[in-house]
Design a protein around this motif. Structure first.
Motif, PDB file in Angstrom:
ATOM      1  N   ARG A 188       0.810  -1.227   0.000  1.00 16.63           N
ATOM      2  CA  ARG A 188       0.000   0.000   0.000  1.00 16.63           C
ATOM      3  C   ARG A 188       0.842   1.275   0.000  1.00 16.63           C
ATOM      4  O   ARG A 188       0.308   2.362  -0.166  1.00 16.63           O
ATOM      5  CB  ARG A 188      -0.940  -0.001   1.200  1.00 16.63           C
ATOM      6  N   GLN A 189       2.147   1.164   0.202  1.00 15.63           N
ATOM      7  CA  GLN A 189       3.000   2.349   0.229  1.00 15.63           C
ATOM      8  C   GLN A 189       3.030   3.012  -1.140  1.00 15.63           C
ATOM      9  O   GLN A 189       3.165   2.340  -2.163  1.00 15.63           O
ATOM     10  CB  GLN A 189       4.423   1.998   0.639  1.00 15.63           C
ATOM     11  N   THR A 190       2.937   4.318  -1.147  1.00 14.75           N
ATOM     12  CA  THR A 190       2.976   5.068  -2.405  1.00 14.75           C
ATOM     13  C   THR A 190       4.304   5.785  -2.586  1.00 14.75           C
ATOM     14  O   THR A 190       4.596   6.269  -3.679  1.00 14.75           O
ATOM     15  CB  THR A 190       1.839   6.112  -2.454  1.00 14.75           C
ATOM     16  N   HIS A 191       5.108   5.874  -1.506  1.00 16.78           N
ATOM     17  CA  HIS A 191       6.402   6.553  -1.552  1.00 16.78           C
ATOM     18  C   HIS A 191       7.458   5.707  -0.852  1.00 16.78           C
ATOM     19  O   HIS A 191       7.135   4.948   0.065  1.00 16.78           O
ATOM     20  CB  HIS A 191       6.331   7.921  -0.865  1.00 16.78           C
ATOM     21  N   CYS A 192       8.710   5.851  -1.261  1.00 17.26           N
ATOM     22  CA  CYS A 192       9.805   5.147  -0.583  1.00 17.26           C
ATOM     23  C   CYS A 192      10.115   5.864   0.723  1.00 17.26           C
ATOM     24  O   CYS A 192       9.540   6.906   1.028  1.00 17.26           O
ATOM     25  CB  CYS A 192      11.037   5.087  -1.485  1.00 17.26           C
ATOM     26  N   LYS A 193      11.059   5.337   1.492  1.00 13.80           N
ATOM     27  CA  LYS A 193      11.356   5.914   2.807  1.00 13.80           C
ATOM     28  C   LYS A 193      11.976   7.305   2.711  1.00 13.80           C
ATOM     29  O   LYS A 193      11.957   8.057   3.678  1.00 13.80           O
ATOM     30  CB  LYS A 193      12.248   4.976   3.618  1.00 13.80           C
ATOM     31  N   ARG A 194      12.512   7.685   1.547  1.00  6.58           N
ATOM     32  CA  ARG A 194      13.071   9.032   1.375  1.00  6.58           C
ATOM     33  C   ARG A 194      12.068   9.982   0.714  1.00  6.58           C
ATOM     34  O   ARG A 194      12.407  11.109   0.395  1.00  6.58           O
ATOM     35  CB  ARG A 194      14.348   8.957   0.548  1.00  6.58           C
ATOM     36  N   ARG A 198       8.164   9.131  -4.992  1.00  7.08           N
ATOM     37  CA  ARG A 198       6.917   8.470  -5.359  1.00  7.08           C
ATOM     38  C   ARG A 198       7.201   7.181  -6.136  1.00  7.08           C
ATOM     39  O   ARG A 198       8.087   7.159  -6.987  1.00  7.08           O
ATOM     40  CB  ARG A 198       6.060   9.410  -6.204  1.00  7.08           C
ATOM     41  N   PHE A 199       6.459   6.123  -5.800  1.00  5.72           N
ATOM     42  CA  PHE A 199       6.564   4.881  -6.565  1.00  5.72           C
ATOM     43  C   PHE A 199       5.732   5.042  -7.838  1.00  5.72           C
ATOM     44  O   PHE A 199       4.507   4.929  -7.817  1.00  5.72           O
ATOM     45  CB  PHE A 199       6.034   3.683  -5.759  1.00  5.72           C
ATOM     46  N   THR A 200       6.395   5.360  -8.930  1.00  3.57           N
ATOM     47  CA  THR A 200       5.737   5.445 -10.235  1.00  3.57           C
ATOM     48  C   THR A 200       6.296   4.336 -11.103  1.00  3.57           C
ATOM     49  O   THR A 200       7.275   3.678 -10.752  1.00  3.57           O
ATOM     50  CB  THR A 200       6.003   6.807 -10.909  1.00  3.57           C
ATOM     51  N   ARG A 201       5.698   4.160 -12.259  1.00  5.83           N
ATOM     52  CA  ARG A 201       6.178   3.123 -13.172  1.00  5.83           C
ATOM     53  C   ARG A 201       7.629   3.385 -13.576  1.00  5.83           C
ATOM     54  O   ARG A 201       8.442   2.474 -13.651  1.00  5.83           O
ATOM     55  CB  ARG A 201       5.274   3.089 -14.404  1.00  5.83           C
ATOM     56  N   ALA A 202       7.956   4.645 -13.818  1.00  4.32           N
ATOM     57  CA  ALA A 202       9.304   5.002 -14.264  1.00  4.32           C
ATOM     58  C   ALA A 202      10.318   4.946 -13.122  1.00  4.32           C
ATOM     59  O   ALA A 202      11.505   4.688 -13.356  1.00  4.32           O
ATOM     60  CB  ALA A 202       9.293   6.399 -14.873  1.00  4.32           C
ATOM     61  N   GLN A 238      11.949  -1.501  -5.555  1.00  2.00           N
ATOM     62  CA  GLN A 238      13.059  -0.630  -5.192  1.00  2.00           C
ATOM     63  C   GLN A 238      12.858   0.698  -5.897  1.00  2.00           C
ATOM     64  O   GLN A 238      12.450   0.755  -7.051  1.00  2.00           O
ATOM     65  CB  GLN A 238      14.397  -1.233  -5.624  1.00  2.00           C
ATOM     66  N   CYS A 239      13.179   1.773  -5.193  1.00  4.69           N
ATOM     67  CA  CYS A 239      13.093   3.108  -5.761  1.00  4.69           C
ATOM     68  C   CYS A 239      14.344   3.352  -6.600  1.00  4.69           C
ATOM     69  O   CYS A 239      15.465   3.275  -6.087  1.00  4.69           O
ATOM     70  CB  CYS A 239      12.981   4.127  -4.629  1.00  4.69           C
ATOM     71  N   ARG A 240      14.176   3.649  -7.865  1.00  3.33           N
ATOM     72  CA  ARG A 240      15.330   3.863  -8.758  1.00  3.33           C
ATOM     73  C   ARG A 240      16.137   5.097  -8.346  1.00  3.33           C
ATOM     74  O   ARG A 240      17.359   5.103  -8.447  1.00  3.33           O
ATOM     75  CB  ARG A 240      14.870   3.991 -10.205  1.00  3.33           C
ATOM     76  N   ALA A 241      15.448   6.138  -7.886  1.00  2.00           N
ATOM     77  CA  ALA A 241      16.148   7.359  -7.456  1.00  2.00           C
ATOM     78  C   ALA A 241      17.058   7.051  -6.268  1.00  2.00           C
ATOM     79  O   ALA A 241      18.195   7.534  -6.208  1.00  2.00           O
ATOM     80  CB  ALA A 241      15.144   8.446  -7.102  1.00  2.00           C
ATOM     81  N   CYS A 242      16.587   6.272  -5.318  1.00  2.00           N
ATOM     82  CA  CYS A 242      17.398   5.910  -4.146  1.00  2.00           C
ATOM     83  C   CYS A 242      18.563   5.018  -4.537  1.00  2.00           C
ATOM     84  O   CYS A 242      19.668   5.159  -4.006  1.00  2.00           O
ATOM     85  CB  CYS A 242      16.534   5.221  -3.095  1.00  2.00           C
ATOM     86  N   VAL A 243      18.344   4.097  -5.466  1.00  2.00           N
ATOM     87  CA  VAL A 243      19.427   3.231  -5.930  1.00  2.00           C
ATOM     88  C   VAL A 243      20.510   4.092  -6.599  1.00  2.00           C
ATOM     89  O   VAL A 243      21.705   3.902  -6.375  1.00  2.00           O
ATOM     90  CB  VAL A 243      18.897   2.152  -6.905  1.00  2.00           C
TER      91      VAL A 243
END
Length: 161
Positions: A121-127, A130-134, A146-151
């Motif tokens: 149900r989370q819509t955002h990572c811990k930082r 936003r969890f989007t397709r991209a 996994q959040c690509r921006a955080c990686v």
């Protein structure tokens, strides 16, 4: 006290509102199971034995069964293959068939309150991204996100020899 009925037909009258003495009783276990059900305005509460997970337990043909599944089978028939019963009222002791819905195990888990459901149900990572397709990578082996921006940030901040 039993309105002229035997215990079996009185329990049928009490639970369903219809004594119908011409309808066959399925088994001795089916008739006795209703003694452990307390009806309230909303739920039918199992007052018998409860397992460690909080679900009612009954014995049918000498084997333990979840009470809500046993009641469903008595009232509605077999549970469809590949489906599990989800408590819509979120009360694990409730055995009322109207409060149960046959769904896939995945749907049942995602409707729940466990870690898997919470993460889904989370819509955002811990930082806060936003969890989007991209911006989301799904790990094929585990299905985790996994959040690509955080990686990207993690790779930029790594100490290189």
């Amino acid at each position: 006290q039993a309105k002229g009925f035997c215990q079996t037909h009185y329990m049928r009258l009490w639970t369903t509102g219809d004594a119908n003495i011409n309808r066959p009783i399925r088994t001795k276990d089916d008739a006795g199971i209703w003694l452990s059900v307390r009806k309230t305005r909303t739920c039918w509460i199992w007052i018998g034995r409860v397992d460690s997970g909080g679900y009612g337990v009954t014995y049918r043909q000498g084997r333990p069964h979840k009470a809500h599944r046993a009641i469903w089978k008595i009232v509605r028939g077999p549970i469809p293959v590949g489906l599990t019963l989800d408590h819509l009222c979120r009360n694990r002791r409730c055995v009322r068939p109207d409060h149960l819905e046959p769904v896939t195990l995945r749907v049942n888990v995602l409707r729940g309150e466990g870690v898997t459901a919470h993460l889904a149900r989370q819509t955002h990572c811990k930082r806060g991204h936003r969890f989007t397709r991209a911006n989301t990578y799904v790990v094929p082996s585990t299905g985790s996100r996994q959040c690509r921006a955080c990686v990207r940030l993690h790779r930029q901040n790594r100490i290189r020899p």
